[in-house]
Design a protein around this motif. Structure first.
Motif, PDB file in Angstrom:
ATOM      1  N   VAL A 317       0.825  -1.205   0.000  1.00  0.00           N
ATOM      2  CA  VAL A 317       0.000   0.000   0.000  1.00  0.00           C
ATOM      3  C   VAL A 317       0.860   1.256   0.000  1.00  0.00           C
ATOM      4  O   VAL A 317       0.577   2.230  -0.711  1.00  0.00           O
ATOM      5  N   TYR A 318       1.923   1.244   0.796  1.00  0.00           N
ATOM      6  CA  TYR A 318       2.749   2.439   0.960  1.00  0.00           C
ATOM      7  C   TYR A 318       4.181   2.225   0.485  1.00  0.00           C
ATOM      8  O   TYR A 318       4.618   2.789  -0.511  1.00  0.00           O
ATOM      9  N   THR A 319       4.920   1.410   1.232  1.00  0.00           N
ATOM     10  CA  THR A 319       6.364   1.371   1.044  1.00  0.00           C
ATOM     11  C   THR A 319       6.785   0.746  -0.282  1.00  0.00           C
ATOM     12  O   THR A 319       7.826   1.105  -0.832  1.00  0.00           O
ATOM     13  N   GLY A 320       5.985  -0.181  -0.811  1.00  0.00           N
ATOM     14  CA  GLY A 320       6.319  -0.738  -2.118  1.00  0.00           C
ATOM     15  C   GLY A 320       6.283   0.311  -3.203  1.00  0.00           C
ATOM     16  O   GLY A 320       7.149   0.358  -4.092  1.00  0.00           O
ATOM     17  N   LYS A 321       5.292   1.188  -3.150  1.00  0.00           N
ATOM     18  CA  LYS A 321       5.189   2.254  -4.144  1.00  0.00           C
ATOM     19  C   LYS A 321       6.316   3.280  -3.956  1.00  0.00           C
ATOM     20  O   LYS A 321       6.878   3.790  -4.926  1.00  0.00           O
ATOM     21  N   GLY A 322       6.648   3.569  -2.697  1.00  0.00           N
ATOM     22  CA  GLY A 322       7.758   4.470  -2.435  1.00  0.00           C
ATOM     23  C   GLY A 322       9.078   3.909  -2.926  1.00  0.00           C
ATOM     24  O   GLY A 322       9.904   4.623  -3.519  1.00  0.00           O
ATOM     25  N   PHE A 323       9.284   2.625  -2.685  1.00  0.00           N
ATOM     26  CA  PHE A 323      10.521   1.983  -3.122  1.00  0.00           C
ATOM     27  C   PHE A 323      10.588   1.926  -4.641  1.00  0.00           C
ATOM     28  O   PHE A 323      11.655   2.116  -5.236  1.00  0.00           O
ATOM     29  N   ALA A 324       9.449   1.699  -5.276  1.00  0.00           N
ATOM     30  CA  ALA A 324       9.402   1.696  -6.737  1.00  0.00           C
ATOM     31  C   ALA A 324       9.811   3.051  -7.300  1.00  0.00           C
ATOM     32  O   ALA A 324      10.547   3.136  -8.300  1.00  0.00           O
ATOM     33  N   GLY A 325       9.350   4.125  -6.660  1.00  0.00           N
ATOM     34  CA  GLY A 325       9.724   5.460  -7.103  1.00  0.00           C
ATOM     35  C   GLY A 325      11.211   5.702  -6.982  1.00  0.00           C
ATOM     36  O   GLY A 325      11.844   6.266  -7.886  1.00  0.00           O
ATOM     37  N   MET A 326      11.791   5.273  -5.857  1.00  0.00           N
ATOM     38  CA  MET A 326      13.228   5.453  -5.667  1.00  0.00           C
ATOM     39  C   MET A 326      14.023   4.674  -6.710  1.00  0.00           C
ATOM     40  O   MET A 326      15.001   5.188  -7.276  1.00  0.00           O
ATOM     41  N   LEU A 327      13.623   3.424  -6.986  1.00  0.00           N
ATOM     42  CA  LEU A 327      14.342   2.628  -7.988  1.00  0.00           C
ATOM     43  C   LEU A 327      14.220   3.251  -9.368  1.00  0.00           C
ATOM     44  O   LEU A 327      15.189   3.236 -10.155  1.00  0.00           O
ATOM     45  N   ASP A 328      13.071   3.815  -9.694  1.00  0.00           N
ATOM     46  CA  ASP A 328      12.916   4.507 -10.974  1.00  0.00           C
ATOM     47  C   ASP A 328      13.859   5.691 -11.063  1.00  0.00           C
ATOM     48  O   ASP A 328      14.489   5.931 -12.105  1.00  0.00           O
ATOM     49  N   HIS A 329      13.969   6.442  -9.983  1.00  0.00           N
ATOM     50  CA  HIS A 329      14.893   7.581  -9.967  1.00  0.00           C
ATOM     51  C   HIS A 329      16.333   7.115 -10.151  1.00  0.00           C
ATOM     52  O   HIS A 329      17.146   7.807 -10.783  1.00  0.00           O
TER      53      HIS A 329
END
Length: 364
Positions: A317-329
């Motif tokens: 719900v939260y941290t997976g999406k946040g981690f996905a954003g960081m990996l994209d960056h």
């Protein structure tokens, strides 16, 4: 003061130590390198483990908020805390655990998006844990996201006010805490998280270039920003959104600015103008996916990548999406090679045991 614009660490620590606080979690939370992921991306990744805050194995960043909110509540003789969230709320679970630890009765008013997730017919994930703790819960069926729909939000508010009135008629002292742990006493909590990361990164022999975290109801960012500004640290804080945070939305950058100013005032630190604070806010809304609490392909891929590289789990719900954003960056070059980057793991692992619409197909 170090200079006219910044505090020193001693003043910072003294300001926080004066605040009422009911200790529940285990702090400082761990901070460690993600060595395999770092080698794969050419970036020095670290993780700040708010998911290990306690008192149970499933925890998160809201425990810090609860400590300060309940510290004041106990001073005021509060007997019951009512808070709200989606039926799979991480915040509600953590506040319930903290309340029980502090001898306060928790009550959760929860929403279930029936068209999306169906009727609530079985206990799973965080809801199962709440029922295991025998927490009083009230489930309000909604047809969409109550954060945006005024009529849905009104039904939740009415449920809370009715239960509060019943308890007060019986002589109880009731505190209502907003969705996600939103309460003025709690915003300072993650100034301590930032403070811990400074000590821990120094002990690791590095200076952080970036801190990444997930933003929803905006309870972590004000404390992080206030600590950064008051201590004069150059680190850049980047937020990956899990709900819309545009100016017309209930939660937005302007709200973060006001909360940050309030934390700075509580610290006794200089308060810069709004433009200075707003310039520090960097929110990426590209990883929300289809909807709040609905899995995205990017988040499920990020959960798999971290788990397979490091044996560490983030949530859907939260941290997976946040981690996905960081990996994209990282992949796109927005994080320069060789940078020192910390991801603030705010919890959410209990939701890995939810329904497929929430979790995604992470075992594929």
């Amino acid at each position: 003061m170090v200079d006219a614009e910044h505090m020193d660490i001693t003043q910072f620590d003294a300001a926080i130590s004066k605040l009422p606080r009911r200790r529940v979690g285990f702090y400082p939370t761990p901070f460690h390198a993600l060595s395999n992921l770092s080698a794969a991306h050419g970036i020095n990744f670290f993780m700040k483990r708010e998911d290990l805050a306690g008192p149970s194995a499933i925890s998160g960043s809201k425990m810090r908020l609860a400590e300060f909110i309940l510290g004041r509540a106990l001073e005021n003789g509060v007997t019951h805390v009512i808070t709200q969230g989606a039926y799979l709320t991480n915040s509600g679970l953590q506040f319930a655990a903290a309340c029980l630890n502090a001898g306060i009765t928790p009550i959760l008013v929860l929403t279930r998006n029936v068209p999306r997730h169906g009727e609530l017919r079985e206990f799973r994930g965080n809801y199962l844990l709440n029922k295991t703790m025998d927490v009083e819960t009230h489930v309000v069926n909604v047809s969409g996201n109550e954060w945006q729909a005024k009529d849905e939000a009104a039904r939740v508010t009415d449920t809370i006010e009715a239960r509060k009135a019943e308890l007060e008629a019986e002589g109880h002292n009731v505190l209502v805490v907003g969705t996600g742990g939103v309460h003025s006493d709690g915003f300072i909590a993650h100034a301590l998280t930032f403070r811990e990361m400074l000590d821990q990164s120094e002990a690791a022999g590095i200076e952080l270039d970036y801190v990444y975290h997930t933003i929803g109801t905006g309870t972590a960012l004000p404390g992080l920003l206030a600590a950064k500004l008051s201590l004069g640290h150059p680190v850049k804080i980047r937020s990956i959104a899990i709900q819309r945070l545009n100016d017309e939305d209930r939660m937005n950058a302007g709200v973060v600015v006001e909360r940050t100013k309030a934390v700075l005032a509580t610290l006794g630190a200089p308060v810069p103008d709004d433009a200075t604070i707003r310039a520090e806010i960097d929110i990426d809304q590209r990883f929300i996916g289809e909807e709040y609490a609905v899995a995205s392909a990017e988040s499920t891929a990020a959960i798999r990548e971290l788990a397979r590289a490091e044996g560490v789990f983030v949530g859907p719900v939260y941290t997976g999406k946040g981690f996905a954003g960081m990996l994209d960056h990282a992949r796109s070059g927005r994080i320069p090679a060789g940078s020192n980057v910390a991801f603030l793991h705010t919890g959410d692992t209990g939701n890995l045991f939810e329904i497929p619409q929430v979790v995604g197909h992470i075992a594929d």
